[in-house]
Design a protein around this motif. Structure first.
Motif, short mmCIF file in Angstrom:
data_model
loop_
_atom_site.label_atom_id
_atom_site.label_comp_id
_atom_site.label_asym_id
_atom_site.label_seq_id
_atom_site.Cartn_x
_atom_site.Cartn_y
_atom_site.Cartn_z
N PHE A 258 0.83 -1.20 0.00
CA PHE A 258 0.00 0.00 0.00
C PHE A 258 0.87 1.26 0.00
O PHE A 258 0.60 2.22 -0.72
N TYR A 259 1.92 1.23 0.78
CA TYR A 259 2.82 2.38 0.85
C TYR A 259 3.39 2.70 -0.54
O TYR A 259 3.40 3.85 -0.98
N ILE A 260 3.82 1.67 -1.22
CA ILE A 260 4.42 1.87 -2.54
C ILE A 260 3.37 2.36 -3.54
O ILE A 260 3.60 3.30 -4.30
N LYS A 261 2.21 1.73 -3.51
CA LYS A 261 1.14 2.14 -4.44
C LYS A 261 0.69 3.57 -4.17
O LYS A 261 0.34 4.30 -5.10
N SER A 262 0.70 3.95 -2.90
CA SER A 262 0.23 5.30 -2.55
C SER A 262 1.15 6.38 -3.12
O SER A 262 0.84 7.56 -3.06
N ARG A 263 2.29 5.95 -3.66
CA ARG A 263 3.20 6.92 -4.29
C ARG A 263 3.06 6.90 -5.82
O ARG A 263 3.87 7.46 -6.53
N GLY A 264 2.06 6.14 -6.31
CA GLY A 264 1.79 6.18 -7.75
C GLY A 264 2.32 4.98 -8.52
O GLY A 264 2.23 4.91 -9.74
N ILE A 265 2.91 4.03 -7.81
CA ILE A 265 3.49 2.86 -8.48
C ILE A 265 2.43 1.76 -8.58
O ILE A 265 1.80 1.42 -7.59
N GLY A 266 2.24 1.22 -9.77
CA GLY A 266 1.19 0.23 -10.02
C GLY A 266 1.46 -1.11 -9.35
O GLY A 266 2.56 -1.37 -8.87
N ASP A 267 0.45 -1.95 -9.37
CA ASP A 267 0.50 -3.22 -8.65
C ASP A 267 1.70 -4.09 -9.04
O ASP A 267 2.45 -4.55 -8.19
#
Lengths: 257, 450
Positions: free
Chosen positions: B400-409
């Motif tokens: 979630f942390y990584i995705k919350s920065r705009g990086i896709g699944d």
């Protein structure tokens, strides 16, 4: 920029569902800073989680319109690409992934979603140097793994550094002041103030008034039991500081009568 | 009865075929048949004939079933016509345009045209075993088949019985070779399904140092079956870095044994990476025959589809004051299966042993499987040993942390998976080879996360 209408949400736990947000209404316009205060357990962080799309939260009613789009339909990464940023209350450590690699990947994914070319390494490094100064990030921290071995204060500064790098439109700071001493608080607030503009907006979630001496809000909202129970100007924060959340008990008594 | 019918369905009995092949090979030997080497071959073949291929009821083969291998009509090296693999094909497989000692084996046969060795001198021999056994006869006789014991190991016995070809590497006392050796094995499966049995011997004398990359590829649409054995002799205070990479395609089978003999103060490090192949079984055994030796085992398996990879390791502490450390990591997707069996043996005399072992796994699907088994057998009383095994999914908070920065699944997963295995990849000390491995890993991850 952001319109929240009658938002209700629950969390799914092993002991069953729990309703946390019970009808939130909030409008945020560009250039504004909103503070959301309230006692523990009032639903402040849940609101941040719902707005950024964390799993485990179920919206049961209401809507959130962001820049004309139905925000709740978007995946977390799509929300970030649309310009929403969450500074985490508890930033996550990611062993094996360097800050540099992490931010470069993020920036280029955001650019790709807008049909832009990836940033060159030179541009990226230049930008990183500039933004690092905003929140006193040592160059050495950038090559380290994301938040691994960082002190509490370093983690919070790193959140604001990421915010500076990603240049979001709407930033949500979730208890960014917790665990910070006064010097660190000033650095973090100073960074945020430099990033404020007429085009972006901030939602500052905090338990204490202290942070709002440095990041001065246009509006202060008090949350209690999943609802915004009072809204006022920056003076409301001072009032809360003096009298605490006692007025809530009055509200409650009134409600019970 | 039913079982017999099943086995005969394809009309192929690989064991019988190998026995016939061995007999016809013996009949062509003429005068060589009475030599010591041939005595060894015949002895090894008798061991194989007695036990045949390993089966699942053997404890050491509990999770790995070789019967799918038996259904293929493999051609042996001796029956194959010349491969048409060219220099241009080879270029795809080499990791360095610059200085490297390259030994190329196609279907187990040494190709002198495609190989290029630049470091040979009076202290260094890098070449084929058939050349080395003559030019360095004394060294060969002293070390060959002295470490890879084939009793109770029928696959090693089979390899020893046929012994067609392989690499021979020898460093004389106090020789530091910084130009790496690359042993490139290619199964050319364009026309036939191929069975090859590489046999390598590496002798690193006292105070010498070497870097060796041994990798395996297949080229073509048919199956390949590789049964390799590599023996290492690590002399006193020598330093060996060895990497084994399995890049074969999904029609390939690979079983192999790397057997290491370590003298006093020697340092041996192995990294085994498996991402190709259908069924793979690796045995890595190091015997500490001197005090103060050090051994590092690193491993990575990255599996998709129905791949099955089984790693068995043994750190055999026979002497006091030795150190062994083992770190194996796996990423398993789809219906793939990983097996890790790490044995640490601390014998009575091996006081002050330090032995550590860790196996971590990330399972990417509900149908992915890992069997992880640490096996510590300790007969000395003053030792430090530890082991740990984990298996789990990707951490949701990190995702979630990584995705919350705009990086896709997929990119978020890829970032976390690369981070997860980074400490294993850091064990590769040939920089160009490491870069090459990282590129391959990127491709394999894309495939797993498709």
């Amino acid at each position: 920029m952001l319109t929240i209408k009658n938002l209700k949400a629950k969390i799914e736990t092993s002991e069953g569902d729990k309703q946390i947000l019970k009808g939130i209404n909030l409008t945020v316009n560009p250039g504004e800073t909103h503070a959301i205060m309230g006692p523990n357990g009032s639903g402040k962080s849940t609101l941040a989680s719902v707005l950024t799309g964390r799993e485990g939260y179920v919206v049961t009613e209401g809507e959130v319109i962001y820049d004309g789009k139905d925000l709740l339909e978007l995946d977390p990464e799509e929300r970030a690409r649309e310009g929403i940023f969450l500074a985490f209350q508890y930033p996550i450590e990611i062993p094996g992934v360097s800050n540099v690699n992490f931010l470069k990947t993020a920036i280029n994914e955001i650019r790709k979603s807008k049909g832009e070319e990836p940033m060159t390494s030179v541009e990226f490094l230049k930008m990183m140097k500039e933004k690092a100064k905003l929140v006193n990030i040592e160059p050495e921290m950038l090559s380290r793994y994301v938040n691994v071995g960082f002190s509490g204060g370093e983690k919070k500064r790193n959140e604001i550094f990421q915010l500076a790098m990603l240049e979001p439109k709407l930033s949500i700071l979730d208890e960014t002041d917790s665990g910070l001493d006064i010097d660190a608080l000033k650095i973090v607030a100073g960074g945020v103030n430099k990033l404020k503009s007429n085009d972006n907006a901030f939602i500052v979630i905090t338990h204490y008034q202290r942070l709002l001496n440095y990041i001065v809000p246009d509006f202060v909202h008090v949350m209690y039991e999943g609802k915004i129970v009072r809204t006022g100007g920056k003076e409301l924060a001072l009032e809360l500081e003096e009298n605490g959340y006692d007025f809530i008990n009055d509200l409650k008594e009134n409600a019970e009568i | 009865m039913e079982n017999n019918l099943k086995e005969n369905k394809t009309g192929i009995d690989l064991t019988k075929k190998l026995i016939n092949e061995f007999q016809s090979y013996q009949s062509k030997l003429n005068g060589d048949a009475s030599g010591n080497l041939n005595k060894l071959r015949m002895d090894a073949m008798s061991v194989f004939e007695k036990t045949g291929f390993p089966v699942k009821k053997m404890e050491e083969w509990k999770y790995t079933n070789l019967s799918p291998v038996m259904n293929h009509d493999f051609k042996f090296s001796s029956d194959l016509s010349d491969s048409d693999i060219t220099q241009a094909d080879i270029d795809k497989y080499i990791f360095s345009a610059g200085s490297v000692n390259l030994l190329v084996f196609i279907n187990g046969i040494f190709s002198s045209e495609l190989s290029s060795v630049i470091s040979n001198n009076e202290s260094i021999f890098i070449g084929s075993i058939s050349e080395g056994m003559t030019s360095h006869k004394e060294i060969f006789d002293k070390h060959y088949s002295k470490y890879a014991d084939y009793n109770n190991r029928s696959l090693a016995a089979l390899n020893t019985a046929f012994f067609p070809e392989g690499a021979f590497i020898y460093l004389k006392k106090n020789t530091e070779l910084n130009t790496p050796v690359h042993i490139l094995n290619i199964s050319d499966t364009k026309v036939n399904s191929v069975f090859s049995q590489p046999r390598n011997l590496v002798v690193i004398e006292e105070g010498s140092k070497i870097f060796i990359a041994e990798d395996y590829y297949s080229a073509g649409d048919n199956s390949s079956f590789t049964n390799m054995v590599t023996e290492f002799y690590c002399g006193k205070n020598s330093h060996t870095e060895h990497y084994k990479i399995q890049n074969e395609d999904e029609r390939s089978f690979h079983v192999g044994m790397t057997q290491v003999h370590q003298e006093q103060d020697s340092h041996f490090s192995n990294t085994t990476i498996s991402w190709g192949g259908s069924i793979i079984r690796n045995d890595l055994n190091s015997v500490f025959d001197g005090t103060n030796t050090e051994s590092h085992f690193f491993g990575l398996y990255l599996l998709s589809g129905k791949q099955h990879v089984d790693n068995h390791t043994l750190a055999d502490h026979k002497m006091p004051n030795c150190f062994s450390n083992e770190l194996y990591k796996g990423i398993i997707g789809d219906n793939a299966t990983g097996v890790f069996n790490g044995k640490i043996m601390v014998r009575e005399d091996a006081q002050k042993t330090n032995a550590y072992q860790s196996n971590g796994n990330i399972l990417l699907s509900d149908d992915a499987t890992i069997y992880s088994k640490p096996q510590l057998e300790i007969f000395a009383d003053d030792v430090k040993c530890s082991h740990g095994a984990t298996s789990g999914q990707l951490n949701e908070d990190e995702m979630f942390y990584i995705k919350s920065r705009g990086i896709g699944d997929k990119d978020a997963k890829s970032l976390l998976l690369k981070a997860f295995v980074s400490d294993v990849l850091d064990s590769i000390k040939i920089e160009e080879f490491k870069v090459n491995i990282e590129e391959k890993m990127e491709m394999k991850l894309k495939n797993i996360l498709k």
